[in-house]
Structure formats: C-alpha cells, structure tokens
Write a protein that holds these residues in place. Structure first.
Motif, PDB file in Angstrom:
ATOM      1  N   ILE A   1      22.634  20.820 -72.209  1.00  6.91           N
ATOM      2  CA  ILE A   1      21.931  20.306 -73.379  1.00  6.91           C
ATOM      3  C   ILE A   1      21.486  18.869 -73.143  1.00  6.91           C
ATOM      4  CG2 ILE A   1      22.157  19.762 -75.829  1.00  6.91           C
ATOM      5  CD1 ILE A   1      24.302  22.025 -75.913  1.00  6.91           C
ATOM      6  N   ASP A   2      20.194  18.611 -73.364  1.00 10.67           N
ATOM      7  CA  ASP A   2      19.639  17.263 -73.260  1.00 10.67           C
ATOM      8  C   ASP A   2      19.631  16.544 -74.606  1.00 10.67           C
ATOM      9  OD1 ASP A   2      18.821  17.374 -70.439  1.00 10.67           O
ATOM     10  OD2 ASP A   2      17.376  18.877 -71.122  1.00 10.67           O
ATOM     11  N   ARG A   3      19.281  17.280 -75.665  1.00 11.58           N
ATOM     12  CA  ARG A   3      19.110  16.676 -76.984  1.00 11.58           C
ATOM     13  C   ARG A   3      19.811  17.505 -78.060  1.00 11.58           C
ATOM     14  NH1 ARG A   3      14.816  12.976 -77.395  1.00 11.58           N
ATOM     15  NH2 ARG A   3      13.515  12.859 -75.527  1.00 11.58           N
ATOM     16  N   ILE A   4      20.370  16.816 -79.041  1.00  8.06           N
ATOM     17  CA  ILE A   4      20.783  17.439 -80.286  1.00  8.06           C
ATOM     18  C   ILE A   4      19.763  16.979 -81.331  1.00  8.06           C
ATOM     19  CG2 ILE A   4      22.477  15.553 -80.617  1.00  8.06           C
ATOM     20  CD1 ILE A   4      22.806  19.107 -82.078  1.00  8.06           C
ATOM     21  N   VAL A   5      19.061  17.926 -81.924  1.00  6.13           N
ATOM     22  CA  VAL A   5      17.878  17.605 -82.733  1.00  6.13           C
ATOM     23  C   VAL A   5      18.140  17.916 -84.207  1.00  6.13           C
ATOM     24  CG1 VAL A   5      15.406  17.982 -83.030  1.00  6.13           C
ATOM     25  CG2 VAL A   5      16.424  18.126 -80.741  1.00  6.13           C
ATOM     26  N   PHE A   6      17.733  16.980 -85.061  1.00  9.60           N
ATOM     27  CA  PHE A   6      17.871  17.104 -86.506  1.00  9.60           C
ATOM     28  C   PHE A   6      16.507  16.863 -87.156  1.00  9.60           C
ATOM     29  CE2 PHE A   6      21.634  15.219 -84.637  1.00  9.60           C
ATOM     30  CZ  PHE A   6      22.678  15.948 -85.161  1.00  9.60           C
ATOM     31  N   CYS A   7      16.370  17.332 -88.382  1.00 10.75           N
ATOM     32  CA  CYS A   7      15.163  16.999 -89.147  1.00 10.75           C
ATOM     33  C   CYS A   7      15.565  16.485 -90.517  1.00 10.75           C
ATOM     34  CB  CYS A   7      14.228  18.198 -89.261  1.00 10.75           C
ATOM     35  SG  CYS A   7      14.917  19.610 -90.157  1.00 10.75           S
ATOM     36  N   LEU A   8      14.668  15.736 -91.135  1.00 11.52           N
ATOM     37  CA  LEU A   8      14.984  15.098 -92.406  1.00 11.52           C
ATOM     38  C   LEU A   8      13.691  14.656 -93.075  1.00 11.52           C
ATOM     39  CD1 LEU A   8      17.399  14.015 -94.167  1.00 11.52           C
ATOM     40  CD2 LEU A   8      17.163  11.855 -92.919  1.00 11.52           C
ATOM     41  N   ASN A   9      13.704  14.694 -94.419  1.00 14.60           N
ATOM     42  CA  ASN A   9      12.670  13.999 -95.183  1.00 14.60           C
ATOM     43  C   ASN A   9      13.384  13.057 -96.144  1.00 14.60           C
ATOM     44  OD1 ASN A   9      13.670  15.785 -97.081  1.00 14.60           O
ATOM     45  ND2 ASN A   9      11.691  16.691 -97.611  1.00 14.60           N
ATOM     46  N   ALA A  10      12.721  12.680 -97.214  1.00 19.06           N
ATOM     47  CA  ALA A  10      13.309  11.689 -98.120  1.00 19.06           C
ATOM     48  C   ALA A  10      14.209  12.320 -99.182  1.00 19.06           C
ATOM     49  CB  ALA A  10      12.199  10.878 -98.786  1.00 19.06           C
ATOM     50  N   SER A  11      14.694  13.531 -98.967  1.00 17.98           N
ATOM     51  CA  SER A  11      15.559  14.205 -99.936  1.00 17.98           C
ATOM     52  C   SER A  11      16.868  13.439-100.116  1.00 17.98           C
ATOM     53  CB  SER A  11      15.873  15.629 -99.469  1.00 17.98           C
ATOM     54  OG  SER A  11      16.866  16.211-100.294  1.00 17.98           O
ATOM     55  N   PRO A  12      17.223  13.087-101.353  1.00 16.85           N
ATOM     56  CA  PRO A  12      18.472  12.328-101.587  1.00 16.85           C
ATOM     57  C   PRO A  12      19.727  13.129-101.249  1.00 16.85           C
ATOM     58  CG  PRO A  12      17.470  12.984-103.677  1.00 16.85           C
ATOM     59  CD  PRO A  12      16.466  13.285-102.604  1.00 16.85           C
ATOM     60  N   LEU A  13      19.630  14.460-101.167  1.00 21.22           N
ATOM     61  CA  LEU A  13      20.793  15.293-100.871  1.00 21.22           C
ATOM     62  C   LEU A  13      21.376  14.978 -99.500  1.00 21.22           C
ATOM     63  CD1 LEU A  13      22.559  17.651-101.904  1.00 21.22           C
ATOM     64  CD2 LEU A  13      20.955  19.205-100.769  1.00 21.22           C
ATOM     65  N   TYR A  14      20.509  14.604 -98.551  1.00 18.80           N
ATOM     66  CA  TYR A  14      20.946  14.373 -97.175  1.00 18.80           C
ATOM     67  C   TYR A  14      20.870  12.899 -96.763  1.00 18.80           C
ATOM     68  CZ  TYR A  14      20.367  19.416 -96.969  1.00 18.80           C
ATOM     69  OH  TYR A  14      20.469  20.766 -97.220  1.00 18.80           O
ATOM     70  N   SER A  15      20.606  12.033 -97.709  1.00 19.96           N
ATOM     71  CA  SER A  15      20.424  10.624 -97.382  1.00 19.96           C
ATOM     72  C   SER A  15      21.686  10.025 -96.770  1.00 19.96           C
ATOM     73  CB  SER A  15      20.050   9.846 -98.644  1.00 19.96           C
ATOM     74  OG  SER A  15      19.790   8.489 -98.331  1.00 19.96           O
ATOM     75  N   GLY A  16      21.509   9.251 -95.700  1.00 22.30           N
ATOM     76  CA  GLY A  16      22.605   8.572 -95.023  1.00 22.30           C
ATOM     77  C   GLY A  16      23.268   9.375 -93.925  1.00 22.30           C
ATOM     78  N   MET A  17      22.930  10.649 -93.812  1.00 21.59           N
ATOM     79  CA  MET A  17      23.627  11.495 -92.837  1.00 21.59           C
ATOM     80  C   MET A  17      23.172  11.256 -91.407  1.00 21.59           C
ATOM     81  SD  MET A  17      24.299  15.099 -94.811  1.00 21.59           S
ATOM     82  CE  MET A  17      25.590  15.161 -96.067  1.00 21.59           C
ATOM     83  N   TRP A  18      21.915  10.878 -91.211  1.00 22.65           N
ATOM     84  CA  TRP A  18      21.457  10.618 -89.846  1.00 22.65           C
ATOM     85  C   TRP A  18      22.292   9.524 -89.200  1.00 22.65           C
ATOM     86  CZ3 TRP A  18      19.569  11.692 -85.393  1.00 22.65           C
ATOM     87  CH2 TRP A  18      19.186  10.674 -84.511  1.00 22.65           C
ATOM     88  N   ASP A  19      22.578   8.460 -89.915  1.00 20.98           N
ATOM     89  CA  ASP A  19      23.355   7.362 -89.334  1.00 20.98           C
ATOM     90  C   ASP A  19      24.732   7.830 -88.890  1.00 20.98           C
ATOM     91  OD1 ASP A  19      21.291   5.548 -89.669  1.00 20.98           O
ATOM     92  OD2 ASP A  19      21.966   4.913 -91.646  1.00 20.98           O
TER      93      ASP A  19
ATOM     94  N   LYS B   1       6.619  18.635 -77.823  1.00 25.80           N
ATOM     95  CA  LYS B   1       6.920  17.289 -77.328  1.00 25.80           C
ATOM     96  C   LYS B   1       8.102  17.241 -76.371  1.00 25.80           C
ATOM     97  CE  LYS B   1       3.707  15.713 -80.123  1.00 25.80           C
ATOM     98  NZ  LYS B   1       2.397  15.229 -79.619  1.00 25.80           N
ATOM     99  N   PHE B   2       8.980  18.237 -76.428  1.00 20.64           N
ATOM    100  CA  PHE B   2      10.162  18.255 -75.568  1.00 20.64           C
ATOM    101  C   PHE B   2      10.160  19.504 -74.682  1.00 20.64           C
ATOM    102  CE2 PHE B   2      12.220  16.111 -79.471  1.00 20.64           C
ATOM    103  CZ  PHE B   2      11.775  14.857 -79.078  1.00 20.64           C
ATOM    104  N   SER B   3       9.043  19.747 -74.039  1.00 23.15           N
ATOM    105  CA  SER B   3       8.862  20.991 -73.278  1.00 23.15           C
ATOM    106  C   SER B   3       9.948  21.208 -72.238  1.00 23.15           C
ATOM    107  CB  SER B   3       7.494  20.988 -72.591  1.00 23.15           C
ATOM    108  OG  SER B   3       6.468  21.011 -73.539  1.00 23.15           O
ATOM    109  N   ASN B   4      10.353  20.142 -71.549  1.00 16.14           N
ATOM    110  CA  ASN B   4      11.307  20.273 -70.450  1.00 16.14           C
ATOM    111  C   ASN B   4      12.739  19.932 -70.830  1.00 16.14           C
ATOM    112  OD1 ASN B   4       9.308  21.026 -68.509  1.00 16.14           O
ATOM    113  ND2 ASN B   4       8.651  18.884 -68.430  1.00 16.14           N
ATOM    114  N   ASP B   5      12.977  19.625 -72.098  1.00 16.41           N
ATOM    115  CA  ASP B   5      14.321  19.274 -72.559  1.00 16.41           C
ATOM    116  C   ASP B   5      14.995  20.470 -73.212  1.00 16.41           C
ATOM    117  OD1 ASP B   5      13.744  16.754 -71.736  1.00 16.41           O
ATOM    118  OD2 ASP B   5      13.641  15.855 -73.723  1.00 16.41           O
ATOM    119  N   VAL B   6      16.263  20.686 -72.874  1.00 21.62           N
ATOM    120  CA  VAL B   6      17.055  21.698 -73.562  1.00 21.62           C
ATOM    121  C   VAL B   6      17.543  21.088 -74.874  1.00 21.62           C
ATOM    122  CG1 VAL B   6      19.129  23.115 -73.499  1.00 21.62           C
ATOM    123  CG2 VAL B   6      17.761  22.828 -71.423  1.00 21.62           C
TER     124      VAL B   6
END
Length: 266
Positions: free
Chosen positions: A3-21, A87-92
C-alpha cells in the motif's frame, strides 16, 4: 501489493469535521503509507477544516448538478474514486472512511499476498449480508480502478455517467435500491461497484469467514461508544476503531483522545 496511500474524502459536512487531522496523524505515526485527503469544496471550506500538516491534501471543486444531500453527498465519494483512478495511476491506494483509524497493520500484511494488478476487498464479498461490497478498506492501484470501474477522464462526465444509470445498478438488490433512494443516493458508490466486481477476473475477495474472524469480530465500534479493553488493545486484539461522531461534541472528543493515548499517538 504494498500500500502506497490511505485515501479519504471529505466535504464541509459538520458530521465529520476534525477527523482528517486525527486520521492523518495516526497513519503518519503508525504506518508507512501516505495519508491522502480528497476534499470536495471551496478553498475557504478547506482552510476552515484542515488544521494540521500531515499527509497530502487535494482540493476538487464540487459539481453541484448532482448533489442531492450536501451532508451525505454521494458525489464526494465518487469524486474520490475518480481522483484515485486518474491522478494516482501507479499508486496502490487503500480507501478508508474518515471516521476509522487502525490499531495495527493487519490489512497491509494480508494485502501483500495479492498481486498489484488486482482489486482487493479484505472485508469479503458479502460484508453486509445483502450482496453489496464494502468500499472501505478496499485496495487497488489507480489504474486498476479506472479499468475495472470504467471511470472517465473528466470528472463531470463521470458523475453524469453514474447519475444517469443509478436506477439500473442500484436496483440489482431491491432493498438496497430503496435505501439509497431514501438516503438521497448515499451509498450509490457501493451499489455501483457491486454491479461490476462480482465475477470480475481482476477482483479478489477475502473469504467471508476470514473477514468475520479477522476483522468484524475485532473492531472497536461506535455502537458501543468505542468501549474496549486496554490490555487487549496492547496485545493486538483489535484491528480498527470506528470513531464516535461528531467529535465537535466534547464527550466524543474525550473518548477519541483516550483511544489515541492508548494507541500511543502523541
């Protein structure tokens, strides 16, 4: 595959705010792969959300034409798939919910047994008991995702493709079709992936029995308010934490702070 990357997604939803950090700090300290955030929103929203400098953050402008429920927006997750594929064609890449953190590297060890040209589902072919795959913890190179899922080069074209065909693939499981419609099409990503990967030669699944024994029975969940045995955690009995939310509530933040302390994340 490694594994090269652990990938997450997020928008401005208050339900998930602060979790990226939180998740980016845990993965930076505990693993060798790169925490990566695909943020769908404005520059101002991104500035308000991301406070600490861990991992990599990429911002994508939203495509409002297909947004039904801004708080549980299906286009955010599918934008993440589009980004990985193009964008991450060669990354697992391993995809994770932004409300989950690891207790150990068990998934990565199992993934090493799978070839790089496969799309791997560690949670098995039937994690929910309704013939729908789980996208969380699924692993593939970006190029494999692009080929298996038929992802377009242009984001707007890709979202339009999924939106215009949503009833066809969602109704493969009638109850799931009802559920995703009721939720404003939240969960459409898993419905679409499930319409493609069963029987696909490049899709690899851990068995349901192994997934249950290794993962589902060894997870700290928010259904129990993240209760756990500290000694068992130190012995490696748990593999992941499904965090309570939102962590903007002080009581939830205290629970997560204790978990981080016990995981030795400083």
């Amino acid at each position: 595959m490694n594994i090269d990357r652990i990938v997450f997604c997020l928008n401005a939803s208050p339900l998930y705010s602060g979790m990226w950090d939180i998740v980016s700090k845990v993965y930076t300290q505990k693993t060798k792969y790169k925490p990566t955030l695909i943020f769908v929103g404005t520059k101002e929203e991104l500035y308000r959300e991301v406070k600490h400098d861990y991992g990599e953050v990429y911002r994508v402008d939203p495509v409002p034409d297909y947004v039904v429920n801004p708080n549980l927006d299906w286009t955010v997750m599918w934008t993440c798939y589009w980004y990985m594929a193009n964008k991450f064609s060669n990354d697992v890449c391993m995809l994770s919910g932004i409300d989950e953190i690891p207790c150990n590297n068990m998934v990565a060890e199992i993934a090493k047994q799978v070839p790089d040209d496969k799309y791997f589902f560690p949670l098995g072919p039937n994690p929910y008991g309704n013939n729908i795959v789980a996208n969380g913890w699924s692993i593939a190179k970006g190029s494999v995702l692009k080929n298996v899922l038929g992802i377009e080069d242009d984001l707007r074209d890709e979202l339009k493709r999924i939106w215009e065909n949503k009833d066809d693939f969602c109704k493969r499981v009638p109850q799931n079709h009802h559920d995703v419609r009721r939720r404003g099409w939240w969960g459409m990503d898993e419905a679409y992936i499930s319409s493609v990967v069963y029987g696909h030669p490049d899709a690899v699944f851990l068995s349901d029995a192994d997934a249950k024994n290794l993962f589902f029975s060894r997870r700290i969940t928010r259904n129990s308010m993240c209760s756990y045995d500290v000694e068992k955690m130190k012995q490696g009995a748990y593999w992941a934490v499904h965090m309570v939310r939102p962590i903007t509530e002080e009581s939830n933040k205290k629970i997560i702070d204790k978990i981080l302390y016990d995981l030795d994340v400083r």
